[in-house]
Design a protein around this motif. Structure first.
Motif, PDB file in Angstrom:
ATOM      1  N   GLU A   1      32.713  34.686  46.789  1.00 39.03           N
ATOM      2  CA  GLU A   1      34.019  35.054  47.333  1.00 39.03           C
ATOM      3  C   GLU A   1      35.110  34.046  47.001  1.00 39.03           C
ATOM      4  O   GLU A   1      36.159  34.405  46.453  1.00 39.03           O
ATOM      5  N   GLY A   2      34.869  32.769  47.345  1.00 38.07           N
ATOM      6  CA  GLY A   2      35.883  31.753  47.110  1.00 38.07           C
ATOM      7  C   GLY A   2      36.255  31.608  45.651  1.00 38.07           C
ATOM      8  O   GLY A   2      37.434  31.720  45.278  1.00 38.07           O
ATOM      9  N   PRO A   3      35.262  31.358  44.767  1.00 41.30           N
ATOM     10  CA  PRO A   3      35.594  31.230  43.346  1.00 41.30           C
ATOM     11  C   PRO A   3      36.279  32.462  42.758  1.00 41.30           C
ATOM     12  O   PRO A   3      37.233  32.340  41.989  1.00 41.30           O
ATOM     13  N   ALA A   4      35.814  33.653  43.129  1.00 41.09           N
ATOM     14  CA  ALA A   4      36.406  34.869  42.570  1.00 41.09           C
ATOM     15  C   ALA A   4      37.861  35.028  43.003  1.00 41.09           C
ATOM     16  O   ALA A   4      38.739  35.348  42.187  1.00 41.09           O
ATOM     17  N   LEU A   5      38.125  34.795  44.278  1.00 40.59           N
ATOM     18  CA  LEU A   5      39.498  34.955  44.765  1.00 40.59           C
ATOM     19  C   LEU A   5      40.445  33.944  44.138  1.00 40.59           C
ATOM     20  O   LEU A   5      41.571  34.281  43.755  1.00 40.59           O
ATOM     21  N   LEU A   6      39.995  32.700  44.007  1.00 38.00           N
ATOM     22  CA  LEU A   6      40.869  31.675  43.436  1.00 38.00           C
ATOM     23  C   LEU A   6      41.093  31.902  41.946  1.00 38.00           C
ATOM     24  O   LEU A   6      42.224  31.788  41.453  1.00 38.00           O
ATOM     25  N   LEU A   7      40.049  32.253  41.220  1.00 38.63           N
ATOM     26  CA  LEU A   7      40.226  32.535  39.794  1.00 38.63           C
ATOM     27  C   LEU A   7      41.083  33.777  39.581  1.00 38.63           C
ATOM     28  O   LEU A   7      41.867  33.843  38.623  1.00 38.63           O
ATOM     29  N   GLY A   8      40.943  34.750  40.470  1.00 41.62           N
ATOM     30  CA  GLY A   8      41.808  35.929  40.376  1.00 41.62           C
ATOM     31  C   GLY A   8      43.270  35.578  40.566  1.00 41.62           C
ATOM     32  O   GLY A   8      44.149  36.104  39.872  1.00 41.62           O
ATOM     33  N   LEU A   9      43.536  34.683  41.501  1.00 42.48           N
ATOM     34  CA  LEU A   9      44.910  34.232  41.740  1.00 42.48           C
ATOM     35  C   LEU A   9      45.457  33.488  40.522  1.00 42.48           C
ATOM     36  O   LEU A   9      46.592  33.723  40.084  1.00 42.48           O
ATOM     37  N   LEU A  10      44.647  32.606  39.955  1.00 31.43           N
ATOM     38  CA  LEU A  10      45.076  31.873  38.764  1.00 31.43           C
ATOM     39  C   LEU A  10      45.261  32.807  37.576  1.00 31.43           C
ATOM     40  O   LEU A  10      46.154  32.607  36.744  1.00 31.43           O
ATOM     41  N   ALA A  11      44.436  33.847  37.497  1.00 31.51           N
ATOM     42  CA  ALA A  11      44.583  34.817  36.415  1.00 31.51           C
ATOM     43  C   ALA A  11      45.946  35.480  36.445  1.00 31.51           C
ATOM     44  O   ALA A  11      46.562  35.715  35.398  1.00 31.51           O
ATOM     45  N   GLU A  12      46.441  35.770  37.646  1.00 29.67           N
ATOM     46  CA  GLU A  12      47.773  36.378  37.760  1.00 29.67           C
ATOM     47  C   GLU A  12      48.855  35.425  37.260  1.00 29.67           C
ATOM     48  O   GLU A  12      49.809  35.843  36.601  1.00 29.67           O
ATOM     49  N   ARG A  13      48.697  34.148  37.550  1.00 30.50           N
ATOM     50  CA  ARG A  13      49.662  33.145  37.064  1.00 30.50           C
ATOM     51  C   ARG A  13      49.580  33.034  35.540  1.00 30.50           C
ATOM     52  O   ARG A  13      50.609  32.910  34.863  1.00 30.50           O
ATOM     53  N   PHE A  14      48.377  33.096  34.989  1.00 28.10           N
ATOM     54  CA  PHE A  14      48.213  33.038  33.538  1.00 28.10           C
ATOM     55  C   PHE A  14      48.844  34.255  32.872  1.00 28.10           C
ATOM     56  O   PHE A  14      49.448  34.150  31.801  1.00 28.10           O
ATOM     57  N   LEU A  15      48.701  35.413  33.505  1.00 23.41           N
ATOM     58  CA  LEU A  15      49.310  36.619  32.955  1.00 23.41           C
ATOM     59  C   LEU A  15      50.828  36.505  32.919  1.00 23.41           C
ATOM     60  O   LEU A  15      51.469  36.917  31.947  1.00 23.41           O
ATOM     61  N   GLU A  16      51.386  35.949  33.982  1.00 26.28           N
ATOM     62  CA  GLU A  16      52.846  35.761  34.020  1.00 26.28           C
ATOM     63  C   GLU A  16      53.312  34.850  32.898  1.00 26.28           C
ATOM     64  O   GLU A  16      54.366  35.071  32.288  1.00 26.28           O
ATOM     65  N   ARG A  17      52.522  33.814  32.611  1.00 24.33           N
ATOM     66  CA  ARG A  17      52.876  32.870  31.550  1.00 24.33           C
ATOM     67  C   ARG A  17      52.550  33.413  30.167  1.00 24.33           C
ATOM     68  O   ARG A  17      53.186  33.062  29.173  1.00 24.33           O
ATOM     69  N   GLY A  18      51.488  34.237  30.101  1.00 27.99           N
ATOM     70  CA  GLY A  18      51.081  34.814  28.824  1.00 27.99           C
ATOM     71  C   GLY A  18      49.995  34.045  28.100  1.00 27.99           C
ATOM     72  O   GLY A  18      49.703  34.348  26.933  1.00 27.99           O
ATOM     73  N   SER A  19      49.350  33.089  28.767  1.00 24.81           N
ATOM     74  CA  SER A  19      48.283  32.324  28.132  1.00 24.81           C
ATOM     75  C   SER A  19      47.404  31.685  29.197  1.00 24.81           C
ATOM     76  O   SER A  19      47.825  31.510  30.343  1.00 24.81           O
ATOM     77  N   GLY A  20      46.190  31.334  28.793  1.00 28.61           N
ATOM     78  CA  GLY A  20      45.274  30.657  29.712  1.00 28.61           C
ATOM     79  C   GLY A  20      43.831  31.041  29.454  1.00 28.61           C
ATOM     80  O   GLY A  20      43.541  32.127  28.941  1.00 28.61           O
TER      81      GLY A  20
END
Length: 246
Positions: free
Chosen positions: A112-131
């Motif tokens: 739960e914890g790792p998935a939720l945090l990585l999902g949140l970071l994924a959204e930030r990476f999408l906004e930036r366009g890389s990661g």
């Protein structure tokens, strides 16, 4: 030479986390170490910095405090180029069978914890366009076994999450990598008799994680022998498998 590239390491006090951070730092990356015990993370950071000259910062993170994840990401000095999650808790299977709180802790820590945090970071990476996102899962998630199915179920969920995230993000040019170390000689496995041929050292896993960034790959078994082993195990018919004691 200092690189402009940055790494966020989730699980900065684990043996694998420290090893991975060291390999990135040796290559000149800026490293952000996060852990629940910031004092221990600071000791690791100081040691790595003294060995490499890299910029290392520490950040407190409790993977069970999911309501604080947005604040955690918002207070980072920068959005990293790569995030590596090595958070994990083996737990005690026999205890988890009757102690629901312990079972919940194992499941939440590994999934739960790792998935939720990585999902949140994924959204930030999408906004930036890389990661790039690298999650350390386990061969224990490839098929449930009676000896560790609570831990295995959590890792199975994490593996599935990373697979789905990879499928979603790949068309956008973002990478998601699943690393499956198999047995690893660490503090977490101290006291457990491990078969040498299929047991990796923490530094070996750290090198594999760093290599995944440089060389690519989607699902990486740190010791290649695990891939055919798990293909055989997952291919055993259920009517036979349920009679085995694994």
């Amino acid at each position: 030479m200092t690189s402009s590239k940055s790494l966020l390491l989730l699980g900065g006090t684990s043996d694998i986390g420290r090893a991975a951070a060291l390999h990135f730092a040796l290559a000149g990356w800026q490293v952000m170490l996060s852990a629940r015990n910031e004092e221990e993370a600071r000791r690791n950071a100081d040691d790595i910095a003294s060995r490499t000259g890299a910029e290392i910062t520490t950040h407190r993170l409790d993977i069970l405090e999911t309501d604080r994840f947005s604040d955690f990401v918002g207070t980072l000095p920068r959005l990293p180029d790569v995030v590596v999650c090595v958070v994990g808790e083996l737990g005690d299977q026999s205890r988890a069978q009757s102690d629901l709180a312990h079972a919940a802790m194992v499941m939440r820590t590994n999934f739960e914890g790792p998935a939720l945090l990585l999902g949140l970071l994924a959204e930030r990476f999408l906004e930036r366009g890389s990661g790039t996102i690298i999650g350390v899962s386990s061969v224990a998630g490839d098929r449930g076994r009676g000896s560790n199915y609570v831990y295995g179920a959590a890792k199975a969920g994490f593996t599935a999450f990373l697979s789905g995230l990879r499928n979603r993000l790949a068309p956008k040019g973002l990478r998601v990598v699943t690393v499956k170390p198999g047995f690893v000689r660490t503090r977490m496995t101290a006291g457990i008799k491990l078969p040498p041929v299929v047991t990796a050292e923490a530094d070996e896993v750290g090198r594999a994680i760093f290599a995944a960034v440089e060389k690519g790959g989607d699902v990486i078994y740190v010791r290649r022998v695990w891939r055919p082993i798990m293909m055989m195990i997952t291919g055993i018919p259920e009517r036979v498998f349920k009679r085995l004691r694994l």
